[in-house]
Design a protein around this motif. Structure first.
Motif, PDB file in Angstrom:
ATOM      1  N   PRO A   1      75.646  59.418  74.572  1.00  0.00           N
ATOM      2  CA  PRO A   1      74.813  58.443  74.755  1.00  0.00           C
ATOM      3  C   PRO A   1      75.002  57.669  73.603  1.00  0.00           C
ATOM      4  O   PRO A   1      74.824  58.140  72.450  1.00  0.00           O
ATOM      5  N   HIS A   2      75.212  56.317  73.500  1.00  0.00           N
ATOM      6  CA  HIS A   2      75.248  55.573  72.421  1.00  0.00           C
ATOM      7  C   HIS A   2      74.992  54.044  72.779  1.00  0.00           C
ATOM      8  O   HIS A   2      75.204  53.571  73.816  1.00  0.00           O
TER       9      HIS A   2
ATOM     10  N   ALA B   1      70.714  61.568  67.154  1.00  0.00           N
ATOM     11  CA  ALA B   1      70.695  62.830  66.366  1.00  0.00           C
ATOM     12  C   ALA B   1      70.088  63.932  67.417  1.00  0.00           C
ATOM     13  O   ALA B   1      69.028  63.645  67.920  1.00  0.00           O
ATOM     14  N   GLY B   2      70.614  64.915  67.349  1.00  0.00           N
ATOM     15  CA  GLY B   2      70.066  66.021  68.223  1.00  0.00           C
ATOM     16  C   GLY B   2      70.675  66.295  69.518  1.00  0.00           C
ATOM     17  O   GLY B   2      70.554  67.219  70.192  1.00  0.00           O
ATOM     18  N   ASP B   3      71.340  65.077  69.848  1.00  0.00           N
ATOM     19  CA  ASP B   3      71.856  64.979  71.347  1.00  0.00           C
ATOM     20  C   ASP B   3      72.958  66.090  71.397  1.00  0.00           C
ATOM     21  O   ASP B   3      73.964  66.190  70.828  1.00  0.00           O
ATOM     22  N   GLN B   4      72.976  66.816  72.442  1.00  0.00           N
ATOM     23  CA  GLN B   4      73.778  68.071  72.355  1.00  0.00           C
ATOM     24  C   GLN B   4      75.310  67.555  72.880  1.00  0.00           C
ATOM     25  O   GLN B   4      76.286  68.313  72.590  1.00  0.00           O
ATOM     26  N   ARG B   5      75.301  66.466  73.333  1.00  0.00           N
ATOM     27  CA  ARG B   5      76.408  65.491  73.941  1.00  0.00           C
ATOM     28  C   ARG B   5      77.546  65.149  72.615  1.00  0.00           C
ATOM     29  O   ARG B   5      78.639  64.878  72.645  1.00  0.00           O
TER      30      ARG B   5
ATOM     31  N   GLN C   1      79.601  60.749  60.566  1.00  0.00           N
ATOM     32  CA  GLN C   1      78.719  60.838  61.674  1.00  0.00           C
ATOM     33  C   GLN C   1      77.553  60.893  61.200  1.00  0.00           C
ATOM     34  O   GLN C   1      76.727  60.273  62.074  1.00  0.00           O
ATOM     35  N   SER C   2      76.845  61.133  60.186  1.00  0.00           N
ATOM     36  CA  SER C   2      75.410  61.250  59.945  1.00  0.00           C
ATOM     37  C   SER C   2      74.881  59.629  59.720  1.00  0.00           C
ATOM     38  O   SER C   2      73.859  59.519  59.855  1.00  0.00           O
TER      39      SER C   2
ATOM     40  N   ALA D   1      71.049  57.880  65.000  1.00  0.00           N
ATOM     41  CA  ALA D   1      69.517  57.414  64.945  1.00  0.00           C
ATOM     42  C   ALA D   1      68.636  58.508  64.928  1.00  0.00           C
ATOM     43  O   ALA D   1      69.099  59.597  65.636  1.00  0.00           O
ATOM     44  N   THR D   2      67.303  58.378  64.366  1.00  0.00           N
ATOM     45  CA  THR D   2      66.306  59.613  64.530  1.00  0.00           C
ATOM     46  C   THR D   2      65.559  59.258  65.664  1.00  0.00           C
ATOM     47  O   THR D   2      65.000  57.996  65.613  1.00  0.00           O
ATOM     48  N   ILE D   3      65.244  60.029  66.303  1.00  0.00           N
ATOM     49  CA  ILE D   3      64.358  59.829  67.612  1.00  0.00           C
ATOM     50  C   ILE D   3      63.149  60.595  67.669  1.00  0.00           C
ATOM     51  O   ILE D   3      62.938  61.583  66.905  1.00  0.00           O
ATOM     52  N   PHE D   4      62.160  59.964  67.751  1.00  0.00           N
ATOM     53  CA  PHE D   4      60.598  60.480  67.608  1.00  0.00           C
ATOM     54  C   PHE D   4      59.741  59.772  68.924  1.00  0.00           C
ATOM     55  O   PHE D   4      59.977  58.658  69.190  1.00  0.00           O
TER      56      PHE D   4
END
Length: 89
Positions: free
Chosen positions: A14-15, A35-39, A54-55, A59-62
């Motif tokens: 997803p992007h 960030a953190g999406d396993q895909r 990549q970094s 986006a950081t999600i919260f």
């Protein structure tokens, strides 16, 4: 901006596609991943990029609040390189 969380298509994680326009800078076309999406590890575009690059695309999600129904927030910094009449970036 407010949007729904994008779903994957094909082998892509997803992007969100983003285009930034400013008269004093070159146009920036990029994609924001989460960030953190396993895909992310199986996305063909991301796999071709170095971990450092990549970094910069993550986006950081919260959570918006303690109530899961309130949805999520994400942060993503955009820095444009160049020179304008105010400052060099």
């Amino acid at each position: 901006f407010v949007t729904v969380f994008p779903g994957p298509y094909g082998n892509n994680a997803p992007h969100i596609h983003v285009k930034v326009l400013h008269r004093d800078f070159a146009t920036l076309n990029t994609e924001i991943y989460f960030a953190g999406d396993q895909r992310n590890v199986t996305d063909p575009k991301l796999r071709r990029l170095s971990p450092e690059v990549q970094s910069h695309l993550m986006a950081t999600i919260f959570p918006r609040s303690s109530n899961p129904d309130d949805g999520m927030n994400a942060t993503f910094d955009i820095t444009l390189k160049g020179l304008n009449k105010y400052r060099r970036f």
